[in-house]
Each structure stands twice: as structure tokens, then as C-alpha cells.
Design an enzyme around this catalytic site. Sequence first.
Site, PDB file in Angstrom:
ATOM      1  N   SER A 137       6.281  10.988  -3.221  1.00 18.15           N
ATOM      2  CA  SER A 137       6.256   9.555  -3.462  1.00 18.15           C
ATOM      3  C   SER A 137       4.842   8.993  -3.248  1.00 18.15           C
ATOM      4  O   SER A 137       3.882   9.525  -3.790  1.00 18.15           O
ATOM      5  CB  SER A 137       7.281   8.874  -2.542  1.00 18.15           C
ATOM      6  OG  SER A 137       7.450   7.529  -2.874  1.00 18.15           O
ATOM      7  N   ASP A 257      12.485  10.597  -7.380  1.00 16.45           N
ATOM      8  CA  ASP A 257      11.686  10.617  -6.153  1.00 16.45           C
ATOM      9  C   ASP A 257      11.837  11.929  -5.369  1.00 16.45           C
ATOM     10  O   ASP A 257      12.937  12.332  -5.012  1.00 16.45           O
ATOM     11  CB  ASP A 257      12.101   9.441  -5.257  1.00 16.45           C
ATOM     12  CG  ASP A 257      11.077   9.131  -4.187  1.00 16.45           C
ATOM     13  OD1 ASP A 257      10.512  10.078  -3.615  1.00 16.45           O
ATOM     14  OD2 ASP A 257      10.827   7.940  -3.925  1.00 16.45           O
TER      15      ASP A 257
END
Length: 347
Positions: A137, A257
Site C-alpha cells: 500500500s 491492496d
Amino acid sequence: MWATKRIYRSLRQRLQLKQVGLHNSLCRVKCFEKSDQYYVLQAFHLLSTCSVSSHNTCFIMDMRTNLNVKEGNKVNKKSSKSLHDGRHLEMEAKMKHLNLSFAASGFLGIYHLGAASALCRHGKKLLKVVKAFAGASSGALTATVLLTVPESIEKCTNITYQLAEDTRRLYFGPLTPGYDLMTKLSGYIDSILPPNAHEIAENRLFISVTSTKNGKNYLLSHFASREDLVKALLASSFIPLYAGINAVDYKGQKWIDGGLSNGLPILSKGRTVTVSPFCGRLDICPENKGRVDIYAKVAKQDIMLSIGNFLRLHQALFPPSQEKMESLYQDGYDDAIQFLLKENWFE
């Protein structure tokens, strides 16, 4: 009476001369620092050639103790030196293959940027030996900037402040209908990365992503083009519903993610230095201010269960005030400095 006194004085002077001779002989033995066997033979020879009082016997024992202490000190010094050399070799071995990994953190990526800034200013010796960079991320974004264009960390910091400010103005933050976080993020990434970023990152940057097909984690390290690298970074930052509905398409597959499956990549080879804005068992992270340490493994990251970390999780999704963002940046900077000092990498 007079004769008796002369005899007594003569015997006393003779004994004193023998004592002085014994003392000088033993001193010479001490100066030569011979082995224990040689010392014992010399002592017995002296004992057999002169009358020795109990005082001289004690003197011999004291001299031997003296020699033993000196020899013991030499052994201790050698042992201490060997231990020091062993630790030095161990540190050198660790420094031969170091990795640097940044945890998934959303808007708390500002903490990473503070840490990265400290590493660039005072940890150049460390960065020179880092073989690979990794992250998930926003951690992957910081790892990419630190590897490919470290001189743009300050620019990246200002962009993060601006993105947080824009998000705070929205009524529901990133969840506000019509707000496209990914498009904004893509524009910012494109403005920071150099044209050859993918070449620099090849086999040195590991980006954590999650497959929508099976939910497994993958570490991407091969980038055919700069566009591929940008897409991989976007995929690692895409939280379903929070950042949009459609997952990021990368090389014919859908990805989301990486923090959902592996929030802090630990590479198999060498030592991985870990950085996270969450308090836990990590190299660079906030200190625990609580009395009880309870940990939980969340997405392969040991995080402390504390009110402070729950608050940080909220701040990662919904950015705090500008003042708090600046404080988080400074915390990352200070924690990185403490790590460099502890590991003797500060310069």
C-alpha cells in the site's frame, strides 16, 4: 655480653641479606614472566639455598598470585577481544544483505516519509548496503520513492499533506460519492517517478498485492515498463469499496491492496529492517506506552493490541489534522534516528 650482641647482630644481618637476595631473585623471575613450571623450580631452588622465614614463604605465594592475576588479565583481554571481533563479524554479515520494508499504512504513510527522510540524511551507510526494498500500500509507495528518486521525498511529503487536506474537506472523506482517490493517486505517482523508475526497481523492489482470484499474496518485482510499475503501486493501494469498486487490472489479472494479505513483506534472504507507524515487534515504529503487551498477527504483521493502534488505524483511513500529520512525520523521523543510533549506522 658484648660478644653475644655481636653474634646476634651478625646473624640478623645475614638473614636480612638472604631476604633481600630472595626478594631480588623473585622480582627477576616476575620480570621475565616465565611459565608456572619455571617459576616453581626457581622458588624451590631459592628455598633450598637459604633460610626462609614464614614471611618469605608468604611473599612467594603473593608473587605467584601476582603472576597468575597478570596472566588471567591477559586471557580476559584476549577473550574480550575475541568477543568484540565476533560481534563485529556478525554485524558485517548482517550488513552484507539488508532489506528495507515499509508496512501498509494508508494516510499514515506520512510516518514512512519521515523515517525515509531520516535515513537519507543520517543513514546513508545503511542505504548503501540495502539490497532490496519492499512494501504494501502506501508503504510500497515510500519504498519506491526511496529506491528510485530519494531526492523527491520532500516533494512526496508535500503531496501527501495536500491529498490529506483534500480528503478532509469531503463530508465522508474518501467514501464521498464521486470522489476518485485512485485517479488522484495515479496522477501524483506519475509526477514523482523518473522515466527509468522501472529499470531501477527491477528485482530490487517488491510490491505486495492480493489476488482477487484466490486471495493469496504475491510480491511483484518484475516491471516491463514504467506504466507497469505505476499499475502495480495502484493495485497495492486499492482497498475495495474504500477506493472504488473495480479492482486494478495488471497483466491480465485483478489485484487489490497487498495490506489485506501481507501488510509487511519480509524477504527470505538476509535481514529485513521493518518500518511501521503501528506499535509492535518492529525495527522502526512508535514506542509502547502501555503497561501490558498483547500482540496479534494482522496480515503477517505483529501489531500490539492497544488503544493507540486502534486510533492509528482510523487515522490511516481518515486523515487527521495537518498538525497531527506533521507530528506523525516527525515521529517517523525520530524513531528512525533512534534505530540508526542503536544499530551504529548513524552518521
